[in-house]
Enzyme design. Structure first.
Site: not given
Length: 84
Positions: A46, A54
DNA sequence: GAGCTGACATGTT
DNA sequence: CAACATGCCAGCT
């Protein structure tokens, strides 16, 4: 898209700025506490800016990996002040 | 349509 | 203490 994927994406999307979540936690919240591995696979595929991948790290405390590069992940986290 | 691979985690050897 | 093996789910080959 499978419901699991949708849930995972929704959860990761909802992670507040400056906060971090482990793959295990996300998987748990997605409904499959042992599918932490799948979470990684999904995030990898994705490339969505709306999904702060992150902010998802390993249970060990390691940051894990990142599509755009581990350095970028670290930089973003540091920028948000999410590094411990 | 079947099998292998992988952003992980935990338990054994 | 380090390496190996197993489990989950989606995506590719």
């Amino acid at each position: 898209m499978s419901s699991f994927t949708e849930k995972v994406l929704a959860i990761v999307k909802k992670i507040p700025r400056g906060k971090m979540m482990t793959y295990a936690t996300v998987a748990k919240r997605a409904g499959s506490p042992q599918a932490f591995r799948t979470v990684g696979s999904i995030l990898k595929k994705n490339f969505n800016p709306a999904i702060p991948c992150h902010r998802v790290i390993r249970s060990d405390g390691s940051l894990g990996e990142y599509n755009r590069g581990i350095r970028e992940k670290i930089r973003k986290l540091r920028r948000e002040g999410a590094i411990f």
